[in-house]
Every structure is written in C-alpha cells, then in structure tokens.
Design a protein around this motif. Structure first.
Motif, short mmCIF file in Angstrom:
data_model
loop_
_atom_site.label_atom_id
_atom_site.label_comp_id
_atom_site.label_asym_id
_atom_site.label_seq_id
_atom_site.Cartn_x
_atom_site.Cartn_y
_atom_site.Cartn_z
N UNK A 67 6.20 -4.82 -1.92
CA UNK A 67 5.48 -3.99 -2.89
C UNK A 67 4.21 -4.68 -3.37
N UNK A 68 4.29 -5.98 -3.64
CA UNK A 68 3.10 -6.71 -4.08
C UNK A 68 2.03 -6.70 -3.00
N UNK A 69 2.45 -6.96 -1.76
CA UNK A 69 1.52 -6.95 -0.63
C UNK A 69 0.87 -5.57 -0.49
N UNK A 70 1.70 -4.54 -0.58
CA UNK A 70 1.20 -3.17 -0.44
C UNK A 70 0.24 -2.81 -1.58
N UNK A 81 -5.18 8.00 -4.34
CA UNK A 81 -4.00 8.86 -4.30
C UNK A 81 -3.11 8.47 -3.13
N UNK A 82 -1.81 8.49 -3.39
CA UNK A 82 -0.81 8.30 -2.34
C UNK A 82 -0.12 9.65 -2.15
N UNK A 94 8.42 -0.18 -10.86
CA UNK A 94 7.41 -1.24 -10.92
C UNK A 94 6.21 -0.87 -10.03
N UNK A 95 6.49 -0.40 -8.82
CA UNK A 95 5.41 -0.02 -7.92
C UNK A 95 4.58 1.10 -8.52
N UNK A 99 0.70 0.70 -9.49
CA UNK A 99 -0.33 1.47 -8.78
C UNK A 99 -1.17 2.22 -9.80
N UNK A 100 -0.53 2.89 -10.73
CA UNK A 100 -1.21 3.49 -11.87
C UNK A 100 -2.14 4.65 -11.56
#
Length: 187
Positions: A67-70, A81-82, A94-95, A99-100
């Motif tokens: 997740x941190x890497x991503x 946007x995802x 957390x992700x 991302x926010x």
C-alpha cells in the motif's frame, strides 16, 4: 480540457478497463488513464494496458508494504481518481485515508442490495424482478459509499447467472463513463 489523471484497478478480464481506455481517447472525456493496477499476475486485463502503452503494476497484496509503495506511485503520477473495475480486493481504511482523493467502484447490483461477491446467484435466489449496476464512491465499508449512478433492467424468467452477467456488463459500459463525467461536472 485539462484531463484528470486516473488509475484503474482490475483483477480479471478488464472489459470495463478496455471500455474506459476507448472512452478516454475522446477529447471531451475528463480522464486520462495513467496507470493500471492488478492484484493478479495473469489478469487478462493487463493486456489492454500493454496494447495501449499504459503503465501497469502487478501488486502483491500479501506484501506488507504494497500500500505504501502504491500510494507513492499514485502520488508521483498525480492520480486524481481511482476507478475500481472488477478489482476483487478490499482497499484498507488506511489506504483510502492516505490517498485522500476520489475512489469509485462499479458493482453488479442495485446497491444497497447484494453487496459483496456472488451477486448474480443472490439475485436469482431472491427472485428479483429487476437488477442492474451501481457506480458509487468507495468508503470504509464494503459497497456502501454514496451512489453516483445506477442503471437497471428487468429480469427475464429464462435468465441465468451468465445472461445476467452479460446484460449487466452491457449497462456498465455506459454507466461507468457517464458517472466519471458526472463526477467531474458536479464535484
């Protein structure tokens, strides 16, 4: 028009990804796909990224740091946007918080009915009269966020899981891009 940078998450064939790639070529479509992410090495949808020269990442969701890497990669690419298009993993709280930005999902039912997996068998088991698909914002609960758009069709007595899947995907190909347009017009 200044397009927003998008990332599409997939796990399978990528038919919605292919549709979004085609739509993103239109000058007036509000996103440009800058990255495709898959949690499955053999996801056929990755081929759509390769054919269209879109960078892609295969992530190992069992790795502690994925997740941190991503998140770092998404930030580097200025992703706004995802779009979850058949992504079969739950994004962590957390992700989402880190991302926010906007994360949307397309789900093959008329939410709030039939959240989660095995949607078509649930629809048949409950003898529903109609079904369809929902595009919604992703929040910390499964298939729960604010609904952006829904589209439905009436179920034929001869329908089975496969025919429901085909009919639903056909709706998805119009409602997903329309929802993306709606988001950037209204938000």
């Amino acid at each position: 028009m200044v397009k927003k940078n998008a990332c599409i998450f997939i796990s399978g064939k990528g038919s919605n990804l292919k549709n979004l790639i085609n739509r993103s070529r239109d000058y007036s479509f509000p996103i440009s796909i800058k990255l495709v992410v898959s949690n499955k090495k053999k996801a056929l949808g990755v081929l759509h990224a390769k054919k269209n020269f879109i960078p892609y990442l295969i992530i190992n969701t069992k790795s502690q740091n994925f997740e941190n890497y991503l998140l770092q990669d998404l930030k580097k690419r200025n992703i706004s946007i995802i779009c979850l298009a058949g992504y079969m993993k739950i994004l962590s709280k957390k992700f989402l918080r880190n991302f926010g930005k906007k994360v949307i999902n397309i789900h093959p039912s008329l939410l709030p009915k039939f959240k989660g997996l095995n949607t078509f068998s649930k629809i048949l088991k409950h003898k529903e009269k109609k079904t369809g698909c929902t595009v919604h914002f992703v929040d910390e609960k499964l298939d729960n966020g604010k609904i952006i758009s829904q589209r439905f069709f009436f179920i034929d007595p001869s329908d089975n899981e496969e025919t429901l899947r085909q009919k639903t995907q056909k709706l998805e190909y119009s409602v997903f891009p329309e929802s993306i347009i709606k988001i950037f017009q209204n938000y």
